[in-house]
Write a protein that holds these residues in place. Sequence first.
Motif, mmCIF file in Angstrom:
data_model
loop_
_atom_site.group_PDB
_atom_site.id
_atom_site.type_symbol
_atom_site.label_atom_id
_atom_site.label_comp_id
_atom_site.label_asym_id
_atom_site.label_seq_id
_atom_site.Cartn_x
_atom_site.Cartn_y
_atom_site.Cartn_z
ATOM 1 N N VAL A 1 0.880 -1.201 0.172
ATOM 2 C CA VAL A 1 0.005 -0.015 -0.128
ATOM 3 C C VAL A 1 1.006 1.250 -0.096
ATOM 4 O O VAL A 1 1.645 1.490 0.895
ATOM 5 C CB VAL A 1 -0.793 0.089 1.315
ATOM 6 N N ALA B 1 1.528 4.998 0.677
ATOM 7 C CA ALA B 1 1.241 5.947 1.400
ATOM 8 C C ALA B 1 1.048 7.340 0.449
ATOM 9 O O ALA B 1 1.992 7.753 -0.033
ATOM 10 C CB ALA B 1 1.785 6.034 2.850
ATOM 11 N N VAL C 1 -0.733 3.874 7.469
ATOM 12 C CA VAL C 1 -2.174 4.045 7.218
ATOM 13 C C VAL C 1 -2.570 5.451 7.765
ATOM 14 O O VAL C 1 -2.387 5.882 8.760
ATOM 15 C CB VAL C 1 -2.800 3.151 8.266
ATOM 16 N N ASP C 2 -3.273 6.167 7.023
ATOM 17 C CA ASP C 2 -3.780 7.538 7.261
ATOM 18 C C ASP C 2 -5.140 7.158 8.070
ATOM 19 O O ASP C 2 -6.197 7.066 7.808
ATOM 20 C CB ASP C 2 -4.524 8.007 5.869
ATOM 21 N N ARG D 1 -8.530 9.236 7.518
ATOM 22 C CA ARG D 1 -9.448 8.777 6.601
ATOM 23 C C ARG D 1 -10.669 7.928 7.167
ATOM 24 O O ARG D 1 -11.580 7.455 6.524
ATOM 25 C CB ARG D 1 -8.738 7.911 5.371
ATOM 26 N N ALA E 1 -6.793 -2.005 8.784
ATOM 27 C CA ALA E 1 -5.905 -1.795 7.896
ATOM 28 C C ALA E 1 -4.486 -2.032 8.521
ATOM 29 O O ALA E 1 -3.569 -2.186 7.773
ATOM 30 C CB ALA E 1 -6.154 -0.202 7.658
ATOM 31 N N LEU F 1 -12.351 1.174 3.730
ATOM 32 C CA LEU F 1 -11.298 0.386 3.280
ATOM 33 C C LEU F 1 -10.820 0.048 1.717
ATOM 34 O O LEU F 1 -9.976 -0.224 1.123
ATOM 35 C CB LEU F 1 -11.296 -1.069 3.980
ATOM 36 N N LEU G 1 -8.310 1.311 -0.256
ATOM 37 C CA LEU G 1 -6.920 0.821 -0.075
ATOM 38 C C LEU G 1 -6.656 -0.384 -0.867
ATOM 39 O O LEU G 1 -5.237 -0.828 -1.026
ATOM 40 C CB LEU G 1 -6.866 0.542 1.315
ATOM 41 N N ARG G 2 -7.768 -1.308 -1.328
ATOM 42 C CA ARG G 2 -7.434 -2.247 -1.994
ATOM 43 C C ARG G 2 -6.803 -3.306 -1.293
ATOM 44 O O ARG G 2 -5.889 -4.095 -1.847
ATOM 45 C CB ARG G 2 -6.949 -2.069 -3.572
ATOM 46 N N LEU G 3 -7.000 -3.718 0.013
ATOM 47 C CA LEU G 3 -6.242 -4.743 0.906
ATOM 48 C C LEU G 3 -6.935 -6.125 0.542
ATOM 49 O O LEU G 3 -7.789 -6.330 1.135
ATOM 50 C CB LEU G 3 -6.371 -4.403 2.232
#
Length: 254
Positions: free
Chosen positions: A33, A35, A71-72, A75, A136, A162, A165-167
């Motif tokens: 991911v 940032a 991780v933001d 958001r 996340a 989420l 973020l496409r986790l």
Amino acid sequence: MTRRPGFPARLDLTPAVAPAAGRARPVPATRPVVAPQGVGLDSGAVRARMVTRLAAGGLADSRVLAAMGAVDRHRFVDSALANQAYEDTSLPIGLGQTISKPSVVARMAELLLAGTPSGRLGRVLEVGTGCGFQAAVLAHLAKEVYSIERLRGLHDKARENLRPLRLANVHLLFGDGMQGFAKGAPYAGIIAAAGGDAVPDAWIEQLAVGGRIVAPTLMPDGRQALVVLEKGARELRRTILETVLFVPLKSGIA
């Protein structure tokens, strides 16, 4: 072999409705991911300052520090509260629930990883998805994350938070967290964002030998403390740590 739910899975555990699995977005689980490097709250410097404070407060696991910095947090909270997102404070996320302090999220993640000296955990169950922030963070620390939420409104909010973020290694479930999620067991770790009178038996049964549960639990004196349960081949080791304050652990869905 039972197919595991994709992201985001919606699991309604009412008797008349069968679970429905969503479809994972076509993104490899190993994809990092990236940032944002913008300005203001999107600046990496804002997260870096938070990580520096966590380290100064005693957080030592470099894996957790890196995950917290990736991780933001802003958001995952309402825009009116975004300017408080990187302070060490819990914030309301609706439906009487809160997003935990960064220091608490980091502390619990560090405790969960304590049995894994290096690398990432295997499969983890998170009870209480909330807004999705902790899920996340866990996505950077575990190979696979199942996160279950009993409040449909928060389940939907976490899904929206989420999605960008496409986790691909995070699976969201709607259901009663006190029952855990047997289809995903055994788990290398189980972490709870709500505290009950005791750790449910279902969690212990679904924990792998050598795994850990990190959960707030009510003590006989009425205070709530972090408890770590380590499952051995023949015994369950229980360690009581510092006092905390989490929302109550409840059964059912709403």
